[in-house]
Design a protein around this motif. Structure first.
Motif, PDB file in Angstrom:
ATOM      1  N   TYR A 366       0.863  -1.200   0.000  1.00  0.00           N
ATOM      2  CA  TYR A 366       0.000   0.000   0.000  1.00  0.00           C
ATOM      3  C   TYR A 366       0.886   1.231   0.000  1.00  0.00           C
ATOM      4  N   TRP A 367       0.409   2.277  -0.702  1.00  0.00           N
ATOM      5  CA  TRP A 367       1.121   3.551  -0.696  1.00  0.00           C
ATOM      6  C   TRP A 367       0.109   4.686  -0.772  1.00  0.00           C
ATOM      7  N   GLY A 368       0.337   5.709   0.040  1.00  0.00           N
ATOM      8  CA  GLY A 368      -0.472   6.914   0.003  1.00  0.00           C
ATOM      9  C   GLY A 368       0.325   8.057   0.606  1.00  0.00           C
ATOM     10  N   ASN A 369      -0.108   9.276   0.367  1.00  0.00           N
ATOM     11  CA  ASN A 369       0.604  10.424   0.929  1.00  0.00           C
ATOM     12  C   ASN A 369      -0.328  11.543   1.365  1.00  0.00           C
ATOM     13  N   SER A 370      -1.621  11.256   1.462  1.00  0.00           N
ATOM     14  CA  SER A 370      -2.567  12.293   1.868  1.00  0.00           C
ATOM     15  C   SER A 370      -2.653  12.357   3.388  1.00  0.00           C
ATOM     16  N   GLY A 371      -2.925  13.543   3.913  1.00  0.00           N
ATOM     17  CA  GLY A 371      -3.047  13.733   5.350  1.00  0.00           C
ATOM     18  C   GLY A 371      -2.061  14.767   5.858  1.00  0.00           C
ATOM     19  N   ASN A 372      -2.217  15.093   7.125  1.00  0.00           N
ATOM     20  CA  ASN A 372      -1.356  16.104   7.750  1.00  0.00           C
ATOM     21  C   ASN A 372      -0.358  15.414   8.676  1.00  0.00           C
ATOM     22  N   CYS A 373       0.901  15.431   8.292  1.00  0.00           N
ATOM     23  CA  CYS A 373       1.953  14.820   9.105  1.00  0.00           C
ATOM     24  C   CYS A 373       2.872  15.864   9.723  1.00  0.00           C
ATOM     25  N   GLY A 374       2.538  17.159   9.544  1.00  0.00           N
ATOM     26  CA  GLY A 374       3.362  18.217  10.107  1.00  0.00           C
ATOM     27  C   GLY A 374       4.551  18.578   9.252  1.00  0.00           C
ATOM     28  N   ALA A 375       4.555  18.116   8.005  1.00  0.00           N
ATOM     29  CA  ALA A 375       5.664  18.418   7.103  1.00  0.00           C
ATOM     30  C   ALA A 375       5.097  18.655   5.704  1.00  0.00           C
ATOM     31  N   PRO A 376       5.843  19.317   4.826  1.00  0.00           N
ATOM     32  CA  PRO A 376       5.334  19.579   3.472  1.00  0.00           C
ATOM     33  C   PRO A 376       5.025  18.314   2.688  1.00  0.00           C
ATOM     34  N   SER A 377       5.788  17.230   2.945  1.00  0.00           N
ATOM     35  CA  SER A 377       5.604  16.003   2.195  1.00  0.00           C
ATOM     36  C   SER A 377       5.429  14.842   3.164  1.00  0.00           C
ATOM     37  N   CYS A 378       4.409  14.007   2.905  1.00  0.00           N
ATOM     38  CA  CYS A 378       4.084  12.896   3.813  1.00  0.00           C
ATOM     39  C   CYS A 378       4.143  11.574   3.056  1.00  0.00           C
ATOM     40  N   ALA A 379       4.132  10.496   3.826  1.00  0.00           N
ATOM     41  CA  ALA A 379       4.139   9.164   3.219  1.00  0.00           C
ATOM     42  C   ALA A 379       3.388   8.209   4.132  1.00  0.00           C
ATOM     43  N   ARG A 380       2.680   7.288   3.488  1.00  0.00           N
ATOM     44  CA  ARG A 380       1.966   6.235   4.215  1.00  0.00           C
ATOM     45  C   ARG A 380       2.143   4.946   3.404  1.00  0.00           C
ATOM     46  N   GLU A 381       2.879   3.994   3.964  1.00  0.00           N
ATOM     47  CA  GLU A 381       3.163   2.761   3.222  1.00  0.00           C
ATOM     48  C   GLU A 381       2.963   1.543   4.112  1.00  0.00           C
ATOM     49  N   ILE A 382       2.533   0.453   3.486  1.00  0.00           N
ATOM     50  CA  ILE A 382       2.593  -0.865   4.114  1.00  0.00           C
ATOM     51  C   ILE A 382       3.572  -1.687   3.293  1.00  0.00           C
ATOM     52  N   LEU A 383       4.689  -2.018   3.889  1.00  0.00           N
ATOM     53  CA  LEU A 383       5.757  -2.725   3.201  1.00  0.00           C
ATOM     54  C   LEU A 383       5.932  -4.101   3.825  1.00  0.00           C
ATOM     55  N   LEU A 384       5.829  -5.132   2.998  1.00  0.00           N
ATOM     56  CA  LEU A 384       6.040  -6.497   3.478  1.00  0.00           C
ATOM     57  C   LEU A 384       7.537  -6.714   3.654  1.00  0.00           C
ATOM     58  N   LEU A 385       8.005  -6.419   4.854  1.00  0.00           N
ATOM     59  CA  LEU A 385       9.434  -6.441   5.170  1.00  0.00           C
ATOM     60  C   LEU A 385       9.627  -7.127   6.516  1.00  0.00           C
ATOM     61  N   GLY A 386      10.508  -8.092   6.574  1.00  0.00           N
ATOM     62  CA  GLY A 386      10.834  -8.688   7.855  1.00  0.00           C
ATOM     63  C   GLY A 386      11.598  -7.720   8.728  1.00  0.00           C
ATOM     64  N   THR A 387      11.471  -7.848  10.043  1.00  0.00           N
ATOM     65  CA  THR A 387      12.265  -7.015  10.952  1.00  0.00           C
ATOM     66  C   THR A 387      13.741  -7.299  10.673  1.00  0.00           C
ATOM     67  N   PRO A 388      14.500  -6.304  10.185  1.00  0.00           N
ATOM     68  CA  PRO A 388      15.830  -6.582   9.634  1.00  0.00           C
ATOM     69  C   PRO A 388      16.787  -7.311  10.574  1.00  0.00           C
ATOM     70  N   ILE A 389      16.891  -6.880  11.828  1.00  0.00           N
ATOM     71  CA  ILE A 389      17.847  -7.540  12.726  1.00  0.00           C
ATOM     72  C   ILE A 389      17.505  -9.014  12.892  1.00  0.00           C
ATOM     73  N   LEU A 390      16.223  -9.330  12.965  1.00  0.00           N
ATOM     74  CA  LEU A 390      15.808 -10.723  13.085  1.00  0.00           C
ATOM     75  C   LEU A 390      16.134 -11.494  11.812  1.00  0.00           C
ATOM     76  N   TRP A 391      15.739 -10.954  10.679  1.00  0.00           N
ATOM     77  CA  TRP A 391      15.908 -11.686   9.432  1.00  0.00           C
ATOM     78  C   TRP A 391      17.372 -11.852   9.046  1.00  0.00           C
ATOM     79  N   TRP A 392      18.177 -10.869   9.328  1.00  0.00           N
ATOM     80  CA  TRP A 392      19.592 -10.996   8.985  1.00  0.00           C
ATOM     81  C   TRP A 392      20.327 -11.915   9.968  1.00  0.00           C
ATOM     82  N   SER A 393      19.599 -12.427  10.945  1.00  0.00           N
ATOM     83  CA  SER A 393      20.150 -13.447  11.843  1.00  0.00           C
ATOM     84  C   SER A 393      19.908 -14.863  11.325  1.00  0.00           C
ATOM     85  N   PHE A 394      19.035 -15.008  10.345  1.00  0.00           N
ATOM     86  CA  PHE A 394      18.629 -16.346   9.921  1.00  0.00           C
ATOM     87  C   PHE A 394      19.772 -17.153   9.312  1.00  0.00           C
TER      88      PHE A 394
END
Length: 524
Positions: A366-394
């Protein structure tokens, strides 16, 4: 491994005749080898299980209705599920006829349950995935407790999965893979219980006077948990066919564990005894898997509207009752298999199996950028990403696991490693052979076993060395190991908290989002 004083043998030798007699005439060495370290009613273990499951549930159910609308492949499965409620099969609204789909129905029926309760909206179609993801963590805690016999390590296993972004995202999205992962893990848990049950019954038979040297037939043992595993495995196949990858690997574990148990009990020719004693039960378990799988197609069988439901009749071929329906279903499966085997179309978020453990190409859900985040440019993403420290331990954990499996001859190391191979090697084969389109979420069924590999290594760090001074354990080593393990879990938790906004689609500044793209373009 913490408190794991037994169960480290891989191929124990039959007990010698000079062994001292233990309880009820059974040599103590045999009793130790057949011991399963059962303590399922330990209240501390269940308290830790409850705490971890509550944490996992809060993370997975909180604001599950956000973001609004379909994300990623939710455009397929929730709509199929809603159609199945009304037509019993997937439906094509454009043609007002059955839809051609290439995955079995069970996962969509589970999504449909949520839609029946909460309605055809985000909460309705995502709650079943959250339930499945939370149940995965519950089962993982109990499996880890069985393997390591340590409340601390069991809780650590569950907490690591609760704090994994990869599993979290799939638990909050209405896709099929989280149900596949649940049933594969549950099937594995059942064969671990079958191992315990078989060894307990062998030990009980020895205590009751069974003498392997005088009685050629092994005791009759009904493998209830093996049969349960067959049903659960059929349910896994009823979600996605890729569950079949695990079948030969689970089968090897069952065969080897039973051979070890018979050898430990002193049964002559334990392999041959297993062929005659276990073959029938193994076949029955597979038959139960097949029957369960066919049961997931009930909606297709009981209606006349399913795709290819009357394929033979429509093409002038004979279609006798029952057999005709099964032959039509077989044709459906042949066509679906051809679709999967020829799926080589490029996708912007596809990845190869050798990239998965390195987090080489996550999937943007998912990706979106609408809304008020207190900055001129915002981002809203859902990224299928493993928690890096955990995954890089595998990868280092797997390398260490192989070493322990060989050096210690520890059955638990192989119990973890073999399902990892089952969840990964076939994808390597298809990547090299066909170059077919793949995504990182195909790894989800192997994730619990990768986490168990990490926990195994953490347990080894906590284990006091043998041969200690004056016959006493070195508490300083165990304390230091516990501190190291605690520090690792804290680092994973902090890493998870840092990436949490892009796991759940929280609105943040564009700069904050960009700072989380650690591998640059590979994560965008």
């Amino acid at each position: 491994m913490t408190t794991a004083t037994a169960e480290t043998e891989l191929t124990p030798e039959p007990p010698a005749a000079v062994e001292p007699t233990g309880v009820r005439g059974v040599p103590e060495i045999v009793r130790r080898r057949l011991s399963t370290l059962d303590n399922w009613l330990n209240p501390h273990s269940w308290l830790v299980t409850l705490v971890v499951v509550v944490i996992a549930g809060i993370l997975r159910f909180q604001n599950i209705g956000q973001p609004k609308g379909y994300i990623f492949d939710e455009v397929y499965y929730p709509t199929d599920a809603w159609d199945m409620i009304h037509h019993a099969v997937e439906w094509d609204e454009k043609t007002n006829g059955p839809a051609y789909v290439v995955h079995p129905p069970l996962g969509k029926w589970l999504i449909a349950l949520g839609e029946l309760v909460w309605g055809n909206h985000e909460t309705g179609w995502r709650v079943p995935a959250a339930v499945a993801g939370t149940l995965m963590i519950l089962i993982l805690v109990r499996v880890a407790y069985r393997l390591f016999h340590s409340v601390l390590l069991a809780g650590t296993a569950g907490l690591l999965m609760a704090l994994d972004g990869f599993q979290l995202v799939l638990s909050r999205t209405s896709l099929l893979d989280i149900f596949l992962g649940l049933f594969v893990l549950a099937s594995f848990a059942a064969i671990v219980l079958d191992r315990d049950h078989y060894r307990r019954r062998l030990l009980r038979a020895l205590e009751d006077g069974y003498d392997p040297a005088k009685t050629p037939a092994i005791p009759r043992i009904v493998p209830w948990w093996l049969l349960v595993s067959g049903v659960l495995f059929g349910m896994a196949c009823g979600v996605k066919w890729s569950a079949l990858f695990f079948l030969p690997f689970f089968g090897v574990l069952v065969v080897v564990w039973r051979w070890q148990a018979r050898r430990s009990a002193g049964i002559p020719q334990p392999i041959i005894a297993g062929i005659f004693g276990d073959f029938g039960w193994g076949v029955l378990s597979v038959v139960l898997s097949l029957m369960t799988y066919l049961a997931t197609w009930t909606g297709w069988f009981v209606t006349n509207t399913g795709y290819f439901r009357h394929y033979r009749q429509a093409n002038g071929l004979s279609e006798p009752p029952v057999i005709g329906a099964l032959r039509n279903l077989w044709h459906y499966h042949v066509e679906a298999f051809h679709f999967h085997s020829q799926l080589t179309e490029r996708h912007v978020y596809q990845s190869w199996p050798w990239q998965w453990l390195l987090l080489g190409r996550p999937v943007a859900f998912y990706w979106g950028n609408s809304g008020n985040c207190g900055a001129p440019s915002c981002a809203r993403e859902i990224l299928l990403l493993g928690t890096p420290i955990l995954w890089w331990s595998f990868l280092p954990a797997l390398a260490t696991l192989i070493w322990f499996g060989i050096a210690r001859r520890d059955w638990r190391a192989w119990a973890i490693l073999v399902p990892v191979l089952g969840g990964m090697l076939p994808w390597f084969y298809y990547a090299v052979k066909d170059g077919r389109t793949m995504f990182s979420f195909y790894l989800l069924p192997a994730l619990p076993f990768l986490i168990l590999a990490v926990v195994y290594v953490l347990g080894a760090i906590m284990t006091p060395p043998t041969g200690v001074v004056a016959g006493k354990a070195r508490p300083d080593r165990q304390v230091i190991g516990t501190v190291v393990v605690g520090a690792y879990v804290v680092l994973v938790a902090l890493c998870f908290a840092y990436f949490h906004p892009i796991f759940v689609g929280q609105l943040i500044t564009y700069d904050s989002w960009s700072s989380r793209m650690w591998l640059g373009g590979r994560w965008i």
